[in-house]
Design an enzyme around this catalytic site. Structure first.
Site, PDB file in Angstrom:
ATOM      1  N   GLU A  83     133.426 110.745  19.482  1.00 57.45           N
ATOM      2  CA  GLU A  83     134.247 111.857  18.963  1.00 57.45           C
ATOM      3  C   GLU A  83     133.394 113.110  18.773  1.00 57.45           C
ATOM      4  O   GLU A  83     133.482 113.803  17.758  1.00 57.45           O
ATOM      5  CB  GLU A  83     134.951 111.451  17.663  1.00 57.45           C
ATOM      6  CG  GLU A  83     135.873 110.259  17.789  1.00 57.45           C
ATOM      7  CD  GLU A  83     137.127 110.501  18.625  1.00 57.45           C
ATOM      8  OE1 GLU A  83     137.360 111.652  19.085  1.00 57.45           O
ATOM      9  OE2 GLU A  83     137.880 109.540  18.839  1.00 57.45           O
ATOM     10  N   VAL A  84     132.594 113.405  19.780  1.00 60.57           N
ATOM     11  CA  VAL A  84     131.623 114.502  19.691  1.00 60.57           C
ATOM     12  C   VAL A  84     132.296 115.861  19.496  1.00 60.57           C
ATOM     13  O   VAL A  84     131.689 116.788  18.948  1.00 60.57           O
ATOM     14  CB  VAL A  84     130.676 114.475  20.918  1.00 60.57           C
ATOM     15  CG1 VAL A  84     131.401 114.914  22.183  1.00 60.57           C
ATOM     16  CG2 VAL A  84     129.422 115.274  20.665  1.00 60.57           C
ATOM     17  N   GLN A  85     133.562 115.995  19.869  1.00 58.97           N
ATOM     18  CA  GLN A  85     134.261 117.277  19.711  1.00 58.97           C
ATOM     19  C   GLN A  85     134.429 117.669  18.246  1.00 58.97           C
ATOM     20  O   GLN A  85     134.650 118.835  17.939  1.00 58.97           O
ATOM     21  CB  GLN A  85     135.627 117.265  20.412  1.00 58.97           C
ATOM     22  CG  GLN A  85     136.718 116.483  19.707  1.00 58.97           C
ATOM     23  CD  GLN A  85     136.680 114.992  19.976  1.00 58.97           C
ATOM     24  OE1 GLN A  85     135.864 114.503  20.744  1.00 58.97           O
ATOM     25  NE2 GLN A  85     137.593 114.249  19.338  1.00 58.97           N
ATOM     26  N   SER A  94     136.124 105.865  24.122  1.00 59.23           N
ATOM     27  CA  SER A  94     135.398 105.026  23.156  1.00 59.23           C
ATOM     28  C   SER A  94     135.123 103.649  23.745  1.00 59.23           C
ATOM     29  O   SER A  94     134.044 103.077  23.537  1.00 59.23           O
ATOM     30  CB  SER A  94     136.173 104.902  21.847  1.00 59.23           C
ATOM     31  OG  SER A  94     136.288 106.159  21.213  1.00 59.23           O
ATOM     32  N   CYS A 141     150.109 109.173  32.198  1.00 57.89           N
ATOM     33  CA  CYS A 141     151.083 110.045  31.542  1.00 57.89           C
ATOM     34  C   CYS A 141     152.212 109.206  30.947  1.00 57.89           C
ATOM     35  O   CYS A 141     152.844 108.408  31.645  1.00 57.89           O
ATOM     36  CB  CYS A 141     151.639 111.055  32.537  1.00 57.89           C
ATOM     37  SG  CYS A 141     152.878 112.164  31.815  1.00 57.89           S
ATOM     38  N   SER A 196     141.224 112.741  28.207  1.00 59.88           N
ATOM     39  CA  SER A 196     142.299 112.871  27.218  1.00 59.88           C
ATOM     40  C   SER A 196     142.271 111.683  26.262  1.00 59.88           C
ATOM     41  O   SER A 196     141.533 110.718  26.464  1.00 59.88           O
ATOM     42  CB  SER A 196     143.658 112.910  27.933  1.00 59.88           C
ATOM     43  OG  SER A 196     143.930 111.638  28.525  1.00 59.88           O
TER      44      SER A 196
END
Length: 194
Positions: free
Chosen positions: A89-91, A22, A145, A16
């Site tokens: 940030e490959v997404q 990074s 969280c 997440s």
């Protein structure tokens, strides 16, 4: 596990937002530099939150990066003396990123990619699931969280302090002003059944 004299392979760092993806990518790149290996880092042009030409973690660590618009542009920057190819940030890359990563690993490079494995709705994000499937090594990180303090595997998008709706646009580049890490139980996406 990460000997450079092996043939190429793929490492995926996922999780997440605020889980340290990074930061971990930067740590691995720095280790290769201490070993006198040649590394190059790429990032998508869309990621300009902290810097145009650096990968920057949320805690301020950074490493120089080459911003690229399309996955196949990565090939233009690869030279024979490179040992390690890192992609943050490959997404956010187009669908060709899977093929690009495969080709690089098959050519003998150590390829390290980092990205979100789930979008703000809790669904698989972009090409990351495919990259996880073909990787030799997968590291799944968790944040804490922000609602209850449990391990967080999801990213909560907030619009004016409220959870974003399921049908909101998938890509919205932002940081702590737009997103929080959440556990399975505190993650909320209005109009979606659990």
């Amino acid at each position: 596990m990460y000997l450079i004299n092996q043939n190429g392979w793929i490492e995926v760092i996922c999780g997440s937002m605020f889980s340290g993806k990074s930061e971990e990518l930067i740590r691995r790149v720095r280790r290769t530099q201490f070993a006198k290996q040649h590394a190059i880092v790429f990032k998508p042009c869309i990621d300009n939150r902290y810097s145009e030409e650096d990968v920057v973690s949320h805690n301020g660590l950074k490493v120089k990066a080459v911003p690229v618009s399309a996955s196949k542009d990565i090939f233009k920057h690869i030279t024979e003396e490179m040992d390690v190819i890192a992609i943050d940030e490959v997404q956010f890359f187009d669908g060709d990123i899977v093929e690009v990563v495969q080709v690089l690993a098959n050519r003998g490079y150590r390829v390290i990619v980092a990205g979100l494995d789930q979008d703000f709705r809790g669904l698989p994000f972009g090409q990351v699931p495919q990259l996880m499937a073909i990787a030799e090594h997968v590291t799944k990180l968790q944040a804490v969280c922000s609602a209850c303090g449990s391990p967080a595997s999801r990213t909560q998008r907030l619009i004016d302090g409220e959870p974003a709706a399921f049908d909101d646009p998938i890509i919205l580049v932002g940081a702590s002003e737009s997103y929080e890490p959440r556990c399975r139980h505190c993650h909320a996406v209005p109009t979606k059944q659990r």
